[in-house]
Design a protein around this motif. Structure first.
Motif, PDB file in Angstrom:
ATOM      1  N   ALA A  24       0.907  -1.156   0.079  1.00 29.34           N
ATOM      2  CA  ALA A  24      -0.009  -0.072   0.178  1.00 29.34           C
ATOM      3  C   ALA A  24       0.888   1.151   0.109  1.00 29.34           C
ATOM      4  N   MET A  25       0.315   2.366  -0.443  1.00 31.37           N
ATOM      5  CA  MET A  25       1.137   3.506  -0.723  1.00 31.37           C
ATOM      6  C   MET A  25       0.410   4.787  -0.240  1.00 31.37           C
ATOM      7  N   GLY A  26       1.151   5.673   0.235  1.00 33.76           N
ATOM      8  CA  GLY A  26       0.366   6.814   0.777  1.00 33.76           C
ATOM      9  C   GLY A  26       1.046   8.123   0.385  1.00 33.76           C
ATOM     10  N   TRP A  27       0.216   9.320   0.922  1.00 32.66           N
ATOM     11  CA  TRP A  27       0.792  10.479   0.937  1.00 32.66           C
ATOM     12  C   TRP A  27       0.812  11.334   2.078  1.00 32.66           C
ATOM     13  N   PHE A  28       1.819  11.903   2.654  1.00 38.61           N
ATOM     14  CA  PHE A  28       1.698  12.746   3.746  1.00 38.61           C
ATOM     15  C   PHE A  28       2.042  14.142   3.516  1.00 38.61           C
ATOM     16  N   ARG A  29       1.821  15.123   4.493  1.00 36.75           N
ATOM     17  CA  ARG A  29       2.348  16.614   4.146  1.00 36.75           C
ATOM     18  C   ARG A  29       2.623  17.043   5.419  1.00 36.75           C
ATOM     19  N   GLN A  30       3.458  17.928   5.474  1.00 31.79           N
ATOM     20  CA  GLN A  30       3.938  18.728   6.688  1.00 31.79           C
ATOM     21  C   GLN A  30       4.244  20.347   6.387  1.00 31.79           C
ATOM     22  N   ALA A  31       3.443  21.008   6.942  1.00 33.88           N
ATOM     23  CA  ALA A  31       3.382  22.565   6.979  1.00 33.88           C
ATOM     24  C   ALA A  31       4.398  23.154   7.927  1.00 33.88           C
ATOM     25  N   SER A  86      -3.555   7.906  -7.290  1.00 35.08           N
ATOM     26  CA  SER A  86      -3.537   6.429  -8.216  1.00 35.08           C
ATOM     27  C   SER A  86      -2.075   6.069  -8.326  1.00 35.08           C
ATOM     28  N   ARG A  87      -1.924   4.974  -9.102  1.00 35.15           N
ATOM     29  CA  ARG A  87      -0.544   4.269  -9.022  1.00 35.15           C
ATOM     30  C   ARG A  87      -0.522   3.633 -10.347  1.00 35.15           C
ATOM     31  N   ASP A  88       0.545   3.526 -10.816  1.00 29.59           N
ATOM     32  CA  ASP A  88       0.942   2.573 -12.114  1.00 29.59           C
ATOM     33  C   ASP A  88       2.053   1.542 -11.726  1.00 29.59           C
ATOM     34  N   HIS A  89       1.445   0.337 -11.681  1.00 27.44           N
ATOM     35  CA  HIS A  89       2.432  -0.611 -11.302  1.00 27.44           C
ATOM     36  C   HIS A  89       3.542  -0.797 -12.324  1.00 27.44           C
ATOM     37  N   ALA A  90       3.209  -0.554 -13.531  1.00 26.88           N
ATOM     38  CA  ALA A  90       4.329  -0.847 -14.608  1.00 26.88           C
ATOM     39  C   ALA A  90       5.360   0.201 -14.379  1.00 26.88           C
ATOM     40  N   LYS A  91       5.157   1.348 -13.961  1.00 28.92           N
ATOM     41  CA  LYS A  91       5.858   2.559 -13.788  1.00 28.92           C
ATOM     42  C   LYS A  91       6.407   2.583 -12.259  1.00 28.92           C
ATOM     43  N   ASN A  92       5.965   1.645 -11.544  1.00 29.17           N
ATOM     44  CA  ASN A  92       6.495   1.528  -9.917  1.00 29.17           C
ATOM     45  C   ASN A  92       6.358   3.035  -9.457  1.00 29.17           C
ATOM     46  N   THR A  93       5.005   3.602  -9.804  1.00 31.88           N
ATOM     47  CA  THR A  93       5.063   5.026  -9.724  1.00 31.88           C
ATOM     48  C   THR A  93       3.611   5.523  -8.748  1.00 31.88           C
ATOM     49  N   LEU A  94       3.564   6.168  -7.810  1.00 34.42           N
ATOM     50  CA  LEU A  94       2.413   6.835  -7.375  1.00 34.42           C
ATOM     51  C   LEU A  94       2.174   8.136  -7.641  1.00 34.42           C
ATOM     52  N   TYR A  95       0.912   8.528  -7.557  1.00 36.57           N
ATOM     53  CA  TYR A  95       0.500  10.064  -8.126  1.00 36.57           C
ATOM     54  C   TYR A  95      -0.406  10.684  -6.926  1.00 36.57           C
ATOM     55  N   LEU A  96      -0.330  11.735  -6.941  1.00 40.16           N
ATOM     56  CA  LEU A  96      -1.235  12.645  -6.322  1.00 40.16           C
ATOM     57  C   LEU A  96      -1.739  13.822  -6.964  1.00 40.16           C
ATOM     58  N   GLN A  97      -3.041  13.832  -7.579  1.00 38.43           N
ATOM     59  CA  GLN A  97      -3.591  14.956  -8.347  1.00 38.43           C
ATOM     60  C   GLN A  97      -4.373  15.741  -7.190  1.00 38.43           C
ATOM     61  N   MET A  98      -3.874  16.933  -7.324  1.00 41.82           N
ATOM     62  CA  MET A  98      -4.554  18.005  -6.517  1.00 41.82           C
ATOM     63  C   MET A  98      -5.067  19.111  -6.936  1.00 41.82           C
ATOM     64  N   ASN A  99      -6.320  19.217  -7.040  1.00 44.14           N
ATOM     65  CA  ASN A  99      -7.017  20.317  -7.582  1.00 44.14           C
ATOM     66  C   ASN A  99      -7.849  21.202  -6.717  1.00 44.14           C
ATOM     67  N   SER A 100      -8.180  22.193  -7.098  1.00 44.15           N
ATOM     68  CA  SER A 100      -8.751  23.547  -6.315  1.00 44.15           C
ATOM     69  C   SER A 100      -7.822  23.593  -5.043  1.00 44.15           C
ATOM     70  N   LEU A 101      -6.639  23.794  -5.576  1.00 46.22           N
ATOM     71  CA  LEU A 101      -5.328  24.104  -4.221  1.00 46.22           C
ATOM     72  C   LEU A 101      -5.933  25.392  -3.546  1.00 46.22           C
ATOM     73  N   LYS A 102      -5.558  25.261  -2.258  1.00 48.67           N
ATOM     74  CA  LYS A 102      -5.663  26.510  -1.150  1.00 48.67           C
ATOM     75  C   LYS A 102      -4.457  27.047  -0.733  1.00 48.67           C
ATOM     76  N   PRO A 103      -4.160  28.020  -0.241  1.00 50.89           N
ATOM     77  CA  PRO A 103      -3.052  28.535   0.457  1.00 50.89           C
ATOM     78  C   PRO A 103      -2.845  27.639   1.512  1.00 50.89           C
ATOM     79  N   TYR A 112       5.002  14.263   1.220  1.00 50.63           N
ATOM     80  CA  TYR A 112       6.002  12.880   1.104  1.00 50.63           C
ATOM     81  C   TYR A 112       5.249  11.797   0.633  1.00 50.63           C
ATOM     82  N   CYS A 113       5.741  10.953   0.037  1.00 47.18           N
ATOM     83  CA  CYS A 113       5.203   9.605  -0.211  1.00 47.18           C
ATOM     84  C   CYS A 113       6.008   8.584   0.724  1.00 47.18           C
TER      85      CYS A 113
END
Length: 122
Positions: A33-40, A71-88, A95-96
């Motif tokens: 499993a894979m995840g995203w975190f953030r730190q301000a 989302s993730r792409d197993h063939a590319k061994n890559t995880l993605y985070l699409q972020m829309n309507s971004l706020k300050p 971090y992933c």
């Protein structure tokens, strides 16, 4: 050497979008499993969202639901985070991470990336 490397961060205006990538190397992460975190600045690291090993199930922090998509792409061994309507308040280092999930959505993260900066201007 096993690595997770984030990319795609940058400066964007409020209301804009960014897509972060997390490329794995040194081993396949297709069974993790894979995840995203953030730190301000001045704040603790917080969970953003995660995706199971199959890529079929996702889990998000409530404040990200509807704006962020993982989302993730197993063939590319890559995880993605699409972020829309971004706020300050989305400004942070993102971090992933990857690890085993025996009882979804609980994940034991064993691998972490170095982070990528996202700055949202008002």
């Amino acid at each position: 050497q096993v690595r997770l490397v984030e990319s795609g961060g940058g400066l964007v205006q409020a209301g804009g979008s960014l897509r972060l990538s997390c490329a794995g190397s040194g081993r396949t992460f297709s069974t993790d499993a894979m995840g995203w975190f953030r730190q301000a600045p001045g704040r603790e690291r917080e969970f953003v969202g995660a995706i199971d090993a199959n890529g079929r199930d996702t889990d998000y922090r409530n404040s990200m639901k509807g704006r962020f998509t993982i989302s993730r792409d197993h063939a590319k061994n890559t995880l993605y985070l699409q972020m829309n309507s971004l706020k300050p308040e989305d400004t942070a280092v993102y971090y992933c991470a990857a690890g085993a999930s025996h009882h979804w959505p609980s994940i034991s993260y064993a691998y972490w990336g170095q982070g990528t900066q996202v700055t949202v201007s008002s």
